[in-house]
Scaffold this motif. Structure first.
Motif, PDB file in Angstrom:
ATOM      1  N   GLY A  44      39.800  38.557  37.512  1.00 10.63           N
ATOM      2  CA  GLY A  44      39.459  39.293  36.305  1.00 10.63           C
ATOM      3  C   GLY A  44      37.975  39.552  36.132  1.00 10.63           C
ATOM      4  O   GLY A  44      37.520  39.908  35.055  1.00 10.63           O
ATOM      5  N   TRP A  45      37.193  39.364  37.210  1.00  6.85           N
ATOM      6  CA  TRP A  45      35.744  39.602  37.100  1.00  6.85           C
ATOM      7  C   TRP A  45      35.428  41.086  36.992  1.00  6.85           C
ATOM      8  O   TRP A  45      34.328  41.448  36.593  1.00  6.85           O
ATOM      9  CB  TRP A  45      35.007  38.998  38.298  1.00  6.85           C
ATOM     10  N   LEU A  46      36.372  41.937  37.397  1.00  2.11           N
ATOM     11  CA  LEU A  46      36.156  43.378  37.257  1.00  2.11           C
ATOM     12  C   LEU A  46      36.938  43.896  36.046  1.00  2.11           C
ATOM     13  O   LEU A  46      37.329  45.055  35.989  1.00  2.11           O
ATOM     14  CB  LEU A  46      36.607  44.105  38.525  1.00  2.11           C
ATOM     15  N   GLY A  47      37.240  43.029  35.102  1.00  2.99           N
ATOM     16  CA  GLY A  47      37.985  43.416  33.908  1.00  2.99           C
ATOM     17  C   GLY A  47      39.395  42.873  33.952  1.00  2.99           C
ATOM     18  O   GLY A  47      40.018  42.887  35.017  1.00  2.99           O
ATOM     19  N   HIS A  48      39.870  42.391  32.786  1.00  3.84           N
ATOM     20  CA  HIS A  48      41.202  41.773  32.765  1.00  3.84           C
ATOM     21  C   HIS A  48      42.294  42.815  32.935  1.00  3.84           C
ATOM     22  O   HIS A  48      43.359  42.520  33.471  1.00  3.84           O
ATOM     23  CB  HIS A  48      41.389  40.987  31.467  1.00  3.84           C
ATOM     24  N   GLY A  49      42.020  44.020  32.480  1.00  9.96           N
ATOM     25  CA  GLY A  49      43.007  45.087  32.653  1.00  9.96           C
ATOM     26  C   GLY A  49      43.306  45.325  34.114  1.00  9.96           C
ATOM     27  O   GLY A  49      44.458  45.458  34.524  1.00  9.96           O
ATOM     28  N   ARG A  50      42.246  45.320  34.939  1.00  4.44           N
ATOM     29  CA  ARG A  50      42.429  45.566  36.368  1.00  4.44           C
ATOM     30  C   ARG A  50      43.209  44.428  37.021  1.00  4.44           C
ATOM     31  O   ARG A  50      44.049  44.659  37.878  1.00  4.44           O
ATOM     32  CB  ARG A  50      41.064  45.725  37.044  1.00  4.44           C
ATOM     33  N   ALA A  51      42.927  43.205  36.586  1.00  6.54           N
ATOM     34  CA  ALA A  51      43.629  42.062  37.165  1.00  6.54           C
ATOM     35  C   ALA A  51      45.117  42.114  36.856  1.00  6.54           C
ATOM     36  O   ALA A  51      45.940  41.623  37.632  1.00  6.54           O
ATOM     37  CB  ALA A  51      43.027  40.763  36.641  1.00  6.54           C
ATOM     38  N   ALA A  52      45.469  42.704  35.722  1.00  5.85           N
ATOM     39  CA  ALA A  52      46.877  42.720  35.322  1.00  5.85           C
ATOM     40  C   ALA A  52      47.642  43.883  35.950  1.00  5.85           C
ATOM     41  O   ALA A  52      48.864  43.946  35.850  1.00  5.85           O
ATOM     42  CB  ALA A  52      46.975  42.799  33.798  1.00  5.85           C
ATOM     43  N   ARG A  53      46.927  44.808  36.591  1.00  2.00           N
ATOM     44  CA  ARG A  53      47.626  45.966  37.181  1.00  2.00           C
ATOM     45  C   ARG A  53      48.381  45.548  38.430  1.00  2.00           C
ATOM     46  O   ARG A  53      48.001  44.592  39.101  1.00  2.00           O
ATOM     47  CB  ARG A  53      46.606  47.055  37.543  1.00  2.00           C
TER      48      ARG A  53
ATOM     49  N   SER B  54      51.168  41.611  40.114  1.00  2.00           N
ATOM     50  CA  SER B  54      49.826  42.000  39.667  1.00  2.00           C
ATOM     51  C   SER B  54      48.798  41.250  40.510  1.00  2.00           C
ATOM     52  O   SER B  54      49.113  40.266  41.179  1.00  2.00           O
ATOM     53  CB  SER B  54      49.642  41.653  38.190  1.00  2.00           C
ATOM     54  N   TRP B  55      47.559  41.736  40.459  1.00  2.00           N
ATOM     55  CA  TRP B  55      46.491  41.098  41.245  1.00  2.00           C
ATOM     56  C   TRP B  55      46.277  39.645  40.820  1.00  2.00           C
ATOM     57  O   TRP B  55      45.816  38.836  41.600  1.00  2.00           O
ATOM     58  CB  TRP B  55      45.180  41.870  41.072  1.00  2.00           C
ATOM     59  N   ALA B  56      46.612  39.352  39.541  1.00  2.00           N
ATOM     60  CA  ALA B  56      46.343  38.014  39.034  1.00  2.00           C
ATOM     61  C   ALA B  56      47.470  37.036  39.349  1.00  2.00           C
ATOM     62  O   ALA B  56      47.344  35.851  39.066  1.00  2.00           O
ATOM     63  CB  ALA B  56      46.112  38.079  37.519  1.00  2.00           C
TER      64      ALA B  56
END
Lengths: 202, 178
Positions: A44-53, B54-56
């Motif tokens: 999530g260092w590039l934004g939490h939205g991106r991590a959740a995609r 997801s990536w996470a």
């Protein structure tokens, strides 16, 4: 590459593996960078939205669907390139090292060749006759146009290295150069010092 | 390490060739017969799975960490697979002479151990420094140090090297100076 191979490009102490090293390094770097990038996105260092995609991003899939023909051509081409490169690296890594024959007479009608085993055997026998050399191994390496010699000498304990070193050039290599009729014979010598004990009286 | 890198390069070449073949083959097959399903690689199932992750998600992060570590190991293997030979003088311009670090250490160690009063000696040799660790029961540390330094220095100086390595001596003695 080491300095030894840089000053005498045709002769190396061991089989050259520059390409294999480069391939391993590049693949390793790509893996490292890709893994770290994925971790950075996931953390999530590039934004939490991106991590959740999703990993297979719908945006990318939509773009691909819009350029289907281009993507397919590219995929086939990239696949073929990878296939050829991979096979080339594989063949290079597993192929035995080449030991070229010496061509003494290059006229089209007569061809006189000395097999690499014959040259290596003669050089080895000469080297083992040098005082202080317990064992020797010689190999002809390189290409047919630029043959080189690789020599390993196992020296006895207490050998005067300077004498061996002079005998090497003045006798062993000089004889080889004369026999093959060349001015220069690129050679890489590895000395193993103090390998055989001196005989001791009990 | 050099043999390891050759094996790794062969395996990587095989893997890259396999991936390339699969990519080209599957793409061409899917293009020619869109309804026939995948050839060998079950990529529609993979696509569905990747679209759901997801990536996470832990699985993706674990895989990413594994890929990064594997990459780092490959980089380290490639960087350490160098010739670590020690250069000696060349008798002729096209002749290069090297010796191994182990060989140099053995030579220095044998000569130091041959010195009276030295009970144990351990030598590590590099292109720039030769480190000698010597132990004695009877000599004081100062006596031992100066003698070992002299013997080891002479052994290194006797070699026809363009740049003699520095000799570093560490001594142990059971006897303490009074």
């Amino acid at each position: 590459m080491t300095r030894a191979t840089r000053t005498t490009p045709a002769a190396s102490v061991a089989r050259p593996i520059a390409v294999e090293r480069a391939v391993t390094l590049v693949v390793g770097l790509l893996g490292l960078l890709a893994g770290v990038a994925a971790l950075v996105v996931g953390a999530g260092w590039l934004g939490h939205g991106r991590a959740a995609r999703p990993v297979l991003d719908p945006l990318a899939m939509t773009w691909l669907a819009g350029h289907a023909a281009l993507a397919r051509v590219l995929a086939v081409l990239v696949g073929l390139v990878l296939l050829v490169l991979g096979l080339a690296v594989l063949v290079r890594a597993v192929r035995p090292e080449r030991h070229p024959a010496f061509v003494l007479d290059r006229s089209p009608t007569d061809r006189l060749r000395v097999t690499p085993a014959a040259v290596a055997g003669a050089v080895r026998a000469d080297a083992e006759r040098v005082d202080g050399v317990a064992r020797a191994r010689a190999r002809v390496v390189g290409s047919r146009d630029r043959p080189a010699l690789r020599l390993v000498l196992w020296l006895r304990e207490g050998t005067d290295l300077r004498r061996v070193w002079h005998a090497l050039d003045a006798r062993v290599l000089e004889r080889a150069r004369q026999a093959l009729g060349v001015d220069q014979l690129p050679t890489a010598v590895r000395l193993e010092l103090d390998t055989a004990r001196r005989q001791r009286v009990r | 390490m050099r043999v390891l890198v050759r094996c790794l390069a062969a395996l990587l070449g095989l893997a890259v060739a396999g991936v390339g073949l699969a990519l080209a083959g599957e793409t061409a097959w899917a293009w020619a017969r869109p309804d026939a399903g995948p050839l060998v690689v079950p990529w529609p199932a993979w696509r569905a799975r990747l679209a759901a992750l997801s990536w996470a998600s832990p699985g993706v992060r674990l895989l990413a960490a594994a890929v990064a570590v594997l990459g780092l190991l490959l980089v380290l293997a490639a960087l350490t697979a160098r010739h670590r030979g020690i250069r000696l003088h060349s008798p002729a311009p096209e002749v290069s002479v090297t010796t191994s670090r182990r060989s140099l250490a053995r030579l220095v160690g044998d000569q130091v151990r041959a010195e009276g009063g030295v009970d144990r000696a351990r030598v590590r040799a590099g292109a720039r420094t030769v480190r000698v660790h010597a132990a004695s029961r009877f000599d004081t540390e100062d006596q031992l140090r100066s003698r070992v330094r002299e013997v080891a220095g002479q052994a290194v100086a006797d070699l026809p090297m363009p740049r003699s390595p520095r000799v570093a001596v560490v001594v142990d003695s059971a006897r303490t100076p009074r």
